[in-house]
Design a protein around this motif. Structure first.
Motif, mmCIF file in Angstrom:
data_model
loop_
_atom_site.group_PDB
_atom_site.id
_atom_site.type_symbol
_atom_site.label_atom_id
_atom_site.label_comp_id
_atom_site.label_asym_id
_atom_site.label_seq_id
_atom_site.Cartn_x
_atom_site.Cartn_y
_atom_site.Cartn_z
ATOM 1 N N TYR A 190 0.826 -1.202 0.000
ATOM 2 C CA TYR A 190 0.000 0.000 0.000
ATOM 3 C C TYR A 190 0.865 1.258 0.000
ATOM 4 O O TYR A 190 2.015 1.241 0.445
ATOM 5 C CB TYR A 190 -0.937 0.004 1.213
ATOM 6 C CG TYR A 190 -1.942 -1.122 1.196
ATOM 7 C CD1 TYR A 190 -2.805 -1.290 0.118
ATOM 8 C CD2 TYR A 190 -2.033 -2.026 2.246
ATOM 9 C CE1 TYR A 190 -3.726 -2.333 0.092
ATOM 10 C CE2 TYR A 190 -2.946 -3.064 2.238
ATOM 11 C CZ TYR A 190 -3.800 -3.220 1.150
ATOM 12 O OH TYR A 190 -4.703 -4.239 1.123
ATOM 13 N N HIS A 238 2.006 -8.067 3.935
ATOM 14 C CA HIS A 238 1.507 -7.893 2.575
ATOM 15 C C HIS A 238 2.714 -7.366 1.813
ATOM 16 O O HIS A 238 3.120 -6.223 1.993
ATOM 17 C CB HIS A 238 0.352 -6.889 2.593
ATOM 18 C CG HIS A 238 -0.160 -6.489 1.240
ATOM 19 N ND1 HIS A 238 -1.439 -6.034 1.054
ATOM 20 C CD2 HIS A 238 0.406 -6.447 0.019
ATOM 21 C CE1 HIS A 238 -1.635 -5.730 -0.212
ATOM 22 N NE2 HIS A 238 -0.495 -5.972 -0.855
ATOM 23 N N SER A 288 -9.865 -11.500 -6.302
ATOM 24 C CA SER A 288 -9.352 -10.713 -5.176
ATOM 25 C C SER A 288 -10.343 -9.596 -4.878
ATOM 26 O O SER A 288 -11.007 -9.091 -5.780
ATOM 27 C CB SER A 288 -8.003 -10.072 -5.530
ATOM 28 O OG SER A 288 -7.035 -11.024 -5.899
ATOM 29 N N ILE A 348 -10.060 -5.896 -3.467
ATOM 30 C CA ILE A 348 -8.957 -4.971 -3.214
ATOM 31 C C ILE A 348 -9.412 -3.513 -3.260
ATOM 32 O O ILE A 348 -10.395 -3.187 -3.928
ATOM 33 C CB ILE A 348 -7.829 -5.174 -4.252
ATOM 34 C CG1 ILE A 348 -8.377 -4.975 -5.674
ATOM 35 C CG2 ILE A 348 -7.189 -6.540 -4.093
ATOM 36 C CD1 ILE A 348 -7.312 -5.038 -6.751
ATOM 37 N N THR A 367 -5.228 0.377 -5.782
ATOM 38 C CA THR A 367 -4.111 -0.543 -5.979
ATOM 39 C C THR A 367 -3.994 -1.007 -7.425
ATOM 40 O O THR A 367 -2.995 -1.621 -7.804
ATOM 41 C CB THR A 367 -4.231 -1.772 -5.050
ATOM 42 O OG1 THR A 367 -5.442 -2.476 -5.357
ATOM 43 C CG2 THR A 367 -4.242 -1.350 -3.589
#
Length: 497
Positions: free
Chosen positions: A187, A215, A282, A284, A288
């Motif tokens: 991130y 992550h 996913s 998200i 991203t």
């Protein structure tokens, strides 16, 4: 007393199933074997079914989406046999909060939805205890949560004094019961965090037998470099390490398989595992999906940059290739018209192509939308479930009667699908599969007296057959019976021992 009769008991330690009875007294397992009692208040006939320890989900998002408060029962987890969950992953936790702000979770939810009545981990866990959750709950320390408190939205290295303060905050949080620390290096706010900072914090957590969960910085072109960095942390500090939601993204299968080989090799000397779920999508934060160079600064900075003509043109060229049915909007603050829509529907409404629609959606939701993306190679994922270092997790929040489009399989069927795949595709012995979601995560996260069927351990138990969960016990309470949630919330707080 509760007596479970004639079960094929899988103890969680990797041993083969054995026909046994289980006697529950209060919140504990009183006996395992051939049990003869006349005074059991309740007898559960488990003939033909397996009984396993309650499943432990090490990577959940109930805290990130604040459903820890809006859906404390965690019904959808209990009906999967999940009896314990870990929060505070991906660098964001609900404590410690030095300034009482929840800015680190705003990529998932609106921090203003709840009134924060705590600062320290001790105060937070006491607050959660009063909520009476349906599952047992423990938390890690969110690296970004603390970092943002120390330096706000600045993207820079910490000063020596700031790092000293950070280490003290982490030590205090571990003393108060946190299970470890997590980073969200993928991130924007944490992406440029230097290795030395992570190493210094990992050394503190290691002293408390805590976990480092990450992550990773890059899950695509820089995947192998990111894995090597994680292995370096694990090897140099000796800390127990978890790679979060490590899945094979389409187009990067070669890098993924090479990374798996490297993890297996490193695990001969370091305590390193990864978690994965058996699905091809996913969920998200929308920002991203921006090119890596455009994920710099705060969300506000990203929005401003995206509206600069020459930057916008470059972003549009470098957004991922998108096909119909690839992206669905799950959460879109500020509008009720987008959730549940496929990106192609939004493109049709805007009379633009898919990439333009994606960028417009980012701008209209101020980069805070959450989307479901069909970006995982399912075949490679299924093969990876049996990897020796793989742990199965939902990477999902608890949900309470969400709209149909938000009923993502991860939230409702991760464990049943995993168990079904194990049996249908003969991926591994059933006792090995159960070990991946019981004693292995319990040992990893130092969860005491759970994850194994053993006399004196807490009576967290799950009865299943052919992947279907029929009955679940949490701390001796029969919370799911005949697949039906009994509206009993018997969860407790999990603290570092």
């Amino acid at each position: 007393m509760i007596l479970i009769k004639d079960a094929q008991v899988i103890d969680g330690m990797g041993t083969m199933p054995k026909r046994s009875d289980i006697l529950i007294k209060g919140d504990r397992i009183s006996a395992v074997g051939t049990v003869h009692v006349k005074s059991a208040e309740h007898i559960v006939d488990a003939k033909g079914a397996y009984v396993a320890p309650g499943f432990i989900d090490v990577n959940t998002d109930s805290d990130h989406y604040l459903t820890l408060f809006t859906n404390p029962s965690h019904k959808n987890f209990l009906q999967q046999g999940i009896t314990s969950i870990i929060g505070g992953q991906c660098g964001s936790s609900l404590a410690p909060l030095l300034d009482g702000k929840l800015d680190s979770i705003r990529k998932w939810a609106d921090p203003n939805e709840i009134n924060v009545d705590w600062q320290t981990v001790k105060e937070f866990l006491a607050f959660i205890k009063k909520q009476t959750l349906g599952v047992n709950f423990g938390t890690l320390i969110g690296h970004s949560t603390i970092r943002r408190t120390l330096i706000g939205d600045e993207l820079r290295d910490l000063t020596e004094n700031e790092l000293t303060a950070f280490k003290q905050i982490v030590a205090e949080a571990m003393e108060e019961g946190a299970l470890g620390i997590s980073t969200g290096l993928g991130y924007a706010h944490a992406h440029e965090t230097p290795y030395a900072e992570i190493h210094a914090l990992a050394e503190i957590v290691k002293k408390y037998n805590g976990v480092y969960a990450t992550h990773i910085r890059n899950e695509t072109t820089g995947m192998i470099t990111s894995i090597e960095e994680t292995i370096k942390i694990a090897s140099n500090t000796g800390i127990k390490t978890e790679i979060l939601h490590f899945r094979p993204l389409k187009g990067f299968e070669k890098e993924y398989l090479l990374s798996l080989e490297r993890i297996a090799e490193a695990a001969k000397e370091a305590d390193i595992t990864f978690d994965i779920y058996p699905f091809s999508t996913s969920i998200i934060p929308i920002y991203t999906l921006l090119p890596s160079w455009a994920k710099v600064g705060t969300l506000e900075v990203m929005i401003k940059n995206s509206k600069t003509p020459y930057v916008r043109e470059r972003i549009l060229k470098e957004l991922p290739e998108i096909k119909d049915k690839d992206i669905m909007v799950i959460y879109a603050p500020g509008t009720n018209s987008f959730p549940g829509k496929w990106l192609e529907q939004i493109a049709a409404d805007c009379e633009c192509n898919l990439k333009e629609a994606l960028l417009k959606l980012m701008e209209m939701t101020e980069m805070r939308a959450v989307v479901s993306v069909n970006n995982i190679n399912e075949e490679v994922t299924i093969q990876t479930l049996s990897h020796p270092q793989a742990i199965i997790s939902t990477n999902s929040p608890s949900l309470i009667d969400p709209p149909e489009f938000f009923k993502h399989d991860r939230a409702y069927a991760t464990i049943p699908k995993f168990l079904s795949l194990v049996e249908k595709k003969n991926l591994m012995p059933i006792e090995t599969a159960v070990q991946k979601i019981t004693s292995i995560p319990a040992k990893k996260y130092a969860i005491q007296n759970r994850g194994v069927i053993k006399q004196g351990f807490y009576a967290d138990l799950c009865i299943f057959k052919r992947g279907i969960i029929s009955d679940v016990f949490v701390n001796g309470e029969h919370v799911v019976s005949g697949q039906e949630f009994q509206r009993i919330q018997a969860g407790r707080i999990i603290k570092r021992a």
